[in-house]
Design a protein around this motif. Sequence first.
Motif, short mmCIF file in Angstrom:
data_model
loop_
_atom_site.label_atom_id
_atom_site.label_comp_id
_atom_site.label_asym_id
_atom_site.label_seq_id
_atom_site.Cartn_x
_atom_site.Cartn_y
_atom_site.Cartn_z
N LEU A 1 0.84 -1.20 0.00
CA LEU A 1 0.00 0.00 0.00
C LEU A 1 0.87 1.25 0.00
N PRO A 2 0.34 2.36 -0.55
CA PRO A 2 1.03 3.64 -0.38
C PRO A 2 0.80 4.19 1.02
N GLY A 3 1.65 5.13 1.43
CA GLY A 3 1.44 5.73 2.75
C GLY A 3 2.52 6.71 3.20
N VAL A 4 3.64 6.80 2.45
CA VAL A 4 4.76 7.60 2.95
C VAL A 4 4.38 9.06 3.16
N GLU A 5 3.39 9.53 2.40
CA GLU A 5 2.96 10.92 2.53
C GLU A 5 1.90 11.09 3.62
N ASP A 6 1.28 9.98 4.01
CA ASP A 6 0.10 10.05 4.90
C ASP A 6 0.43 9.90 6.38
N ARG A 7 1.50 9.20 6.68
CA ARG A 7 1.74 8.68 8.02
C ARG A 7 1.78 9.72 9.12
N PHE A 8 2.59 10.77 8.92
CA PHE A 8 2.85 11.75 9.99
C PHE A 8 1.53 12.42 10.41
N GLN A 9 0.76 12.80 9.38
CA GLN A 9 -0.50 13.49 9.62
C GLN A 9 -1.56 12.53 10.17
N LEU A 10 -1.62 11.32 9.62
CA LEU A 10 -2.65 10.37 10.07
C LEU A 10 -2.47 10.00 11.54
N ILE A 11 -1.22 9.87 11.96
CA ILE A 11 -0.99 9.50 13.37
C ILE A 11 -1.30 10.69 14.27
N TYR A 12 -1.08 11.91 13.76
CA TYR A 12 -1.52 13.08 14.52
C TYR A 12 -3.04 13.03 14.69
N HIS A 13 -3.73 12.79 13.57
CA HIS A 13 -5.20 12.82 13.62
C HIS A 13 -5.75 11.68 14.50
N GLY A 14 -5.38 10.45 14.14
CA GLY A 14 -5.94 9.30 14.87
C GLY A 14 -5.41 9.21 16.29
N GLY A 15 -4.19 9.70 16.50
CA GLY A 15 -3.57 9.61 17.82
C GLY A 15 -3.89 10.79 18.71
N VAL A 16 -3.46 11.97 18.27
CA VAL A 16 -3.57 13.15 19.16
C VAL A 16 -5.00 13.71 19.13
N VAL A 17 -5.52 13.98 17.92
CA VAL A 17 -6.85 14.61 17.82
C VAL A 17 -7.91 13.69 18.42
N GLU A 18 -7.79 12.41 18.17
CA GLU A 18 -8.82 11.49 18.69
C GLU A 18 -8.49 10.96 20.09
N GLY A 19 -7.46 11.52 20.73
CA GLY A 19 -7.25 11.30 22.15
C GLY A 19 -6.60 10.00 22.57
N ARG A 20 -5.87 9.33 21.66
CA ARG A 20 -5.26 8.05 22.03
C ARG A 20 -3.84 8.19 22.55
N ILE A 21 -3.13 9.24 22.09
CA ILE A 21 -1.76 9.50 22.54
C ILE A 21 -1.59 11.02 22.68
N ASP A 22 -0.50 11.43 23.35
CA ASP A 22 -0.28 12.88 23.44
C ASP A 22 0.69 13.35 22.35
N LEU A 23 0.91 14.66 22.31
CA LEU A 23 1.75 15.26 21.28
C LEU A 23 3.15 14.67 21.27
N ASN A 24 3.71 14.48 22.45
CA ASN A 24 5.09 14.00 22.54
C ASN A 24 5.22 12.56 22.04
N ARG A 25 4.21 11.78 22.36
CA ARG A 25 4.24 10.38 21.89
C ARG A 25 4.10 10.33 20.36
N TRP A 26 3.30 11.28 19.81
CA TRP A 26 3.20 11.36 18.33
C TRP A 26 4.60 11.51 17.71
N ILE A 27 5.38 12.39 18.29
CA ILE A 27 6.73 12.63 17.74
C ILE A 27 7.65 11.43 18.00
N GLU A 28 7.51 10.86 19.17
CA GLU A 28 8.35 9.69 19.48
C GLU A 28 8.08 8.55 18.49
N LEU A 29 6.80 8.30 18.21
CA LEU A 29 6.42 7.18 17.34
C LEU A 29 6.79 7.41 15.88
N THR A 30 6.76 8.66 15.44
CA THR A 30 6.93 8.94 14.01
C THR A 30 8.33 9.48 13.68
#
Length: 474
Positions: A351-380
């Motif tokens: 599947l494609p995804g190299v352009e999607d990942r950083f933003q999608l994890i922000y959306h699904g993770g931070v915006v939807e309340g599953r992880i915090d901002l710092n964890r977003w950066i740590e994971l990506t």
Amino acid sequence: MKTLISGGTVVTAIDTVAADVLIDGEVIIAIGAPGTHGWADQADKVIDATGKYVVPGGIDPHTHMELPFGGTYASDTFESGTRAAAFGGTTTIIDFAVQVKGESLIDGFDTWMAKAEDECAIDYGFHMIAGDINEQSLSDMDVLIDRGCTSFKLFMAYPGVFYSDDGDILRAMQKAAATDSMIMMHAENGMAIDVLREQALERGETDPVHHSLTRPSVTESEATHRAIVLAELAGAHLYVVHMSAKEALEEIAEARDKGLPVFAETCPQYLFLNVEDHVASEGFEGAKYVCSTPIRKREDGHQDALWMGLATNDLQVVSTDHCPFCMDDHPILGTQKQLGVGDFTKIPNGLPGVEDRFQLIYHGGVVEGRIDLNRWIELTSTAAAKIFGMYPKKGTIAVGSDADIVVFDPDIDWTKSVSQHHMDVDYSPYEGKEVKGKVETVLLRGTVIVDGDEYLGQKGDGRYLQRERVSVHH
Ligand code: URP
Ligand code: ZN
Ligand code: ZN
């Protein structure tokens, strides 16, 4: 040339602080209180990041530009794929060089170096797919480690292609243990899967959904368990790639709880897509979502478990496994996903995804309340830099680090679509998905390469990354 990024909120894996960032040439030279006296005067360029996050560039440690697979090639070249990555806020990739059967490890590595050289928009390194383990390959690992390729991928899947048996795996792991390099594992029981695929075809089950159904989660968890046992026996570091099954994640968690140096990643497709809504789509549509390990059933609860693993550090990284194939004919490469019309086993996996990942994890993770901002950066970004020997040159905003920086606007609402992405593939797995937060400006080693919708870089901006040996323990 000095650049000042002022007025933003600097987010790293550790901190979230209002701060200005001063860059000289390619590196960050100072981080100071907002409006630090004199900085604006000495800067040649000032980027106003008021109301924005200032974050380290994304690191995607799992891409396959131009990968030969299933009778065709992944449709993104190093040029198109890395430019798309830049638009998505990723400033470093680690791609996979390939050794095929009968070829030397070094020849495979040199071939991939030649493909990427002078093509990439962002910095790049290589892992080595060891497809033919023998005495020569094991000794060639030393040469590649000296060249900064300190991780080797093995496959328990794809018999007859990349597959290694347990003996070969153990030998490679022993060598990795002796050289402080990393073994990356595609953990699926390929022999068992091949039997299930053959039996499905005999029953006339040819649609794309049968790709997922013939790779049940036990084939992933069994292989993950076996990989951990072999790594423990060899005393090697192990990194399990593209994990999609909750049972496999349990194996990783148990190994880490025992203190073993075992790591794992998942990818956006396993966090956002499922069998019911995607792989089982009408007609041949499901081919868009055929990859291995497979997308799994929503009703089985894998996604919640993976998100929880990301939050609790049972999973350390979100990569993409970016490996795009077009649904309709590609102008140069011809027929891609449609090679599998009438026989799901012939659909190129990926599947494609190299352009999607950083933003999608922000959306699904931070915006939807599953992880915090710092964890977003740590994971990506940060965790991959540490695990794959690039930290703190990459993966953080700190004095002396490369000025790979993304200015990210957290307030923009937009809709994902093939019509707006830059990857060379004719569909988006996330078509129509409404998301919040967008990459605004991207700097690669101090130079602005993306500004809104405009690409300001050029091919060849990216440099090969000589990576260090493994030094992480947990
Ligand atoms: O479906 C996938 N994952 N394609 C790329 C090759 C691999 O196994 O990573
Ligand atoms: Zn794989
Ligand atoms: Zn892959």
